[in-house]
Design a protein around this motif. Structure first.
Motif, short mmCIF file in Angstrom:
data_model
loop_
_atom_site.label_atom_id
_atom_site.label_comp_id
_atom_site.label_asym_id
_atom_site.label_seq_id
_atom_site.Cartn_x
_atom_site.Cartn_y
_atom_site.Cartn_z
N ALA A 12 8.60 54.03 26.22
CA ALA A 12 9.27 52.81 25.78
C ALA A 12 10.59 53.13 25.08
N LEU A 13 10.58 54.19 24.26
CA LEU A 13 11.82 54.60 23.59
C LEU A 13 12.87 55.05 24.59
N LEU A 14 12.44 55.79 25.61
CA LEU A 14 13.37 56.22 26.64
C LEU A 14 13.99 55.03 27.34
N ILE A 15 13.17 54.07 27.71
CA ILE A 15 13.67 52.89 28.41
C ILE A 15 14.60 52.10 27.51
N ALA A 16 14.20 51.89 26.26
CA ALA A 16 15.03 51.12 25.32
C ALA A 16 16.37 51.82 25.08
N ALA A 17 16.33 53.13 24.90
CA ALA A 17 17.56 53.86 24.64
C ALA A 17 18.49 53.81 25.84
N ASP A 90 20.57 59.86 32.61
CA ASP A 90 19.98 60.58 31.49
C ASP A 90 20.39 62.05 31.62
N THR A 91 20.28 62.81 30.52
CA THR A 91 20.62 64.23 30.55
C THR A 91 19.47 65.07 30.06
N LEU A 92 19.47 66.32 30.48
CA LEU A 92 18.44 67.24 30.02
C LEU A 92 18.57 67.47 28.51
N ALA A 93 19.79 67.51 28.00
CA ALA A 93 19.99 67.70 26.56
C ALA A 93 19.32 66.57 25.77
N ARG A 94 19.43 65.36 26.27
CA ARG A 94 18.79 64.22 25.60
C ARG A 94 17.27 64.34 25.65
N GLU A 95 16.75 64.78 26.78
CA GLU A 95 15.30 64.96 26.92
C GLU A 95 14.79 66.04 25.95
N GLY A 116 16.00 72.29 34.23
CA GLY A 116 14.85 71.47 33.87
C GLY A 116 14.06 72.08 32.75
N MET A 117 12.88 71.50 32.54
CA MET A 117 12.01 72.01 31.49
C MET A 117 10.58 71.53 31.72
N TYR A 118 9.66 72.34 31.20
CA TYR A 118 8.27 71.91 31.05
C TYR A 118 8.16 71.26 29.68
N TRP A 119 7.35 70.21 29.57
CA TRP A 119 7.00 69.62 28.28
C TRP A 119 5.52 69.93 28.08
N VAL A 132 13.51 67.53 35.63
CA VAL A 132 14.73 68.16 36.13
C VAL A 132 15.86 67.14 36.01
N ALA A 133 17.09 67.66 35.93
CA ALA A 133 18.24 66.78 35.72
C ALA A 133 19.36 67.11 36.69
N ASP A 134 20.05 66.05 37.10
CA ASP A 134 21.28 66.16 37.87
C ASP A 134 22.15 64.99 37.42
N THR A 135 22.14 63.88 38.12
CA THR A 135 22.86 62.68 37.68
C THR A 135 21.89 61.72 37.03
N GLY A 136 20.89 62.25 36.40
CA GLY A 136 19.81 61.53 35.75
C GLY A 136 18.67 62.51 35.61
#
Length: 170
Positions: A12-17, A90-95, A116-119, A132-136
């Motif tokens: 929800a935070l991701l969507i709201a942001a 979205d960006t990988l830095a933000r994630e 990209g990254m594992y969480w 993973v990130a590219d243009t989102g």
């Protein structure tokens, strides 16, 4: 249950942001038929391909775009929660900042030339995600509700990511 609530809150935070940072008019959550972006909506994987990629059965979608959830059954009878999210711009830095804020451990990686990254949730070893990130960003979460059950959540999330990137022509 608390981790599920935390995961829903995170989504929800991701969507709201992202909606607060978007430019232009409102965007449709569901990919129109003419939209060539295969990552939009609930992604390019049909339920059968999704189930085959991680070895589960009984797929049932729980929600709709932008964050899509499924519940499945593993061969041993345990429940598996699967979540897909594609966040345009979205960006990988933000994630990474979001993962840090919620106390997730991350491990950086490269998947088919995408950063990209594992969480990993230190309080729930049966949950794992790959972004993973590219243009989102594209994220697949896998969580075994029956602790210790299979599939391995990180391997399953990576299988889904590889299948997604393959369908997208990468």
């Amino acid at each position: 249950m608390a981790r599920t609530i935390a995961r829903i809150t995170l989504a929800a935070l991701l969507i709201a942001a992202l909606s607060g940072c978007s430019h232009g008019g409102p965007q449709s959550e569901v990919r129109p038929a003419a939209d060539p972006n295969l990552l939009a909506g609930c992604g390019p994987l049909e339920d059968q391909k999704l189930a085959a990629a991680i070895g589960v059965t009984g797929m049932r979608q729980q929600s709709a775009p932008t964050v899509c959830d499924w519940t499945a059954t593993n061969p041993g009878g345990g429940a598996v929660d699967i979540t897909y999210a594609w966040l345009r711009d979205d960006t990988l830095a933000r994630e990474v900042r979001i993962a840090d804020r919620f106390g997730y451990r991350i491990e950086r990686l490269v998947v088919k030339n995408f950063g990209g990254m594992y969480w990993r949730d230190p309080n729930d070893p049966d949950a794992c995600a790959v972004t993973v990130a590219d243009t989102g960003t594209v994220t697949w979460w896998v969580r075994n509700r029956d602790h210790g059950a299979r599939p391995d959540p990180c391997a399953a999330a990576m299988n889904l990511m590889n299948a997604t990137l393959s369908v997208d022509g990468i």
